[in-house]
Scaffold this motif. Sequence first.
Motif, mmCIF file in Angstrom:
data_model
loop_
_atom_site.group_PDB
_atom_site.id
_atom_site.type_symbol
_atom_site.label_atom_id
_atom_site.label_comp_id
_atom_site.label_asym_id
_atom_site.label_seq_id
_atom_site.Cartn_x
_atom_site.Cartn_y
_atom_site.Cartn_z
ATOM 1 N N VAL A 80 -25.601 4.536 99.780
ATOM 2 C CA VAL A 80 -25.568 5.845 100.445
ATOM 3 C C VAL A 80 -25.523 6.958 99.394
ATOM 4 N N ALA A 81 -24.734 6.761 98.351
ATOM 5 C CA ALA A 81 -24.634 7.773 97.296
ATOM 6 C C ALA A 81 -25.984 7.986 96.619
ATOM 7 N N GLU A 86 -30.439 11.082 94.880
ATOM 8 C CA GLU A 86 -31.820 11.123 94.404
ATOM 9 C C GLU A 86 -32.533 12.429 94.762
ATOM 10 N N PRO A 87 -32.597 12.827 96.044
ATOM 11 C CA PRO A 87 -33.317 14.077 96.342
ATOM 12 C C PRO A 87 -32.657 15.309 95.721
ATOM 13 N N LEU A 88 -31.349 15.304 95.644
ATOM 14 C CA LEU A 88 -30.647 16.432 95.037
ATOM 15 C C LEU A 88 -30.992 16.549 93.553
ATOM 16 N N SER A 94 -36.251 19.393 88.885
ATOM 17 C CA SER A 94 -37.584 19.999 88.962
ATOM 18 C C SER A 94 -37.490 21.517 88.860
ATOM 19 N N ALA A 95 -36.511 22.100 89.534
ATOM 20 C CA ALA A 95 -36.320 23.554 89.467
ATOM 21 C C ALA A 95 -35.956 23.985 88.045
ATOM 22 N N ALA A 96 -35.117 23.213 87.378
ATOM 23 C CA ALA A 96 -34.726 23.547 86.004
ATOM 24 C C ALA A 96 -35.935 23.492 85.071
#
Length: 150
Positions: A80-81, A86-88, A94-96
């Motif tokens: 679950v973690a 993963e998406p976070l 990617s933003a960085a």
Amino acid sequence: GCIGFAVDNATADLSFAVQPVVEPRSQMVVPLGKVEVTRCYISFVMSMLHLRGTDSVLNSALSQFEPALKDFINKELPEVACSQLEPLMEKQASAALSSVLVQLAPFLTSNPPLPPEPAARPGVSLVNWGSFPPAQLLRALVQRRPERVA
């Protein structure tokens, strides 16, 4: 009520792939594109779990439930973690990298051409730096020991 727990031997192992991207102005390919988590492995052992309520009947029921809940958490929580992490991580990384690309872009673009050399002006004599004694000494040293020149 309250919950007490202890976690031992916690590890997280994540691997990433970064897609190359072409910087539009320079046409240079740089590894600053979309990030993808290619592997996520989280491991831990919940060694102690205590659930406590406000009365003894509730405490007795909760204590019966503790081993099953601890086993469930140890088996299911890592997966679950990873599914949440993963998406976070992909979005944030990617933003960085996108931000880095924006900041780096001016350095990737080619420099504008230099202006042409000024034309020789009549009546102005130029200095021959080859006749300057330190330049003559340097030239002689380079000629005698070319292997020392980097």
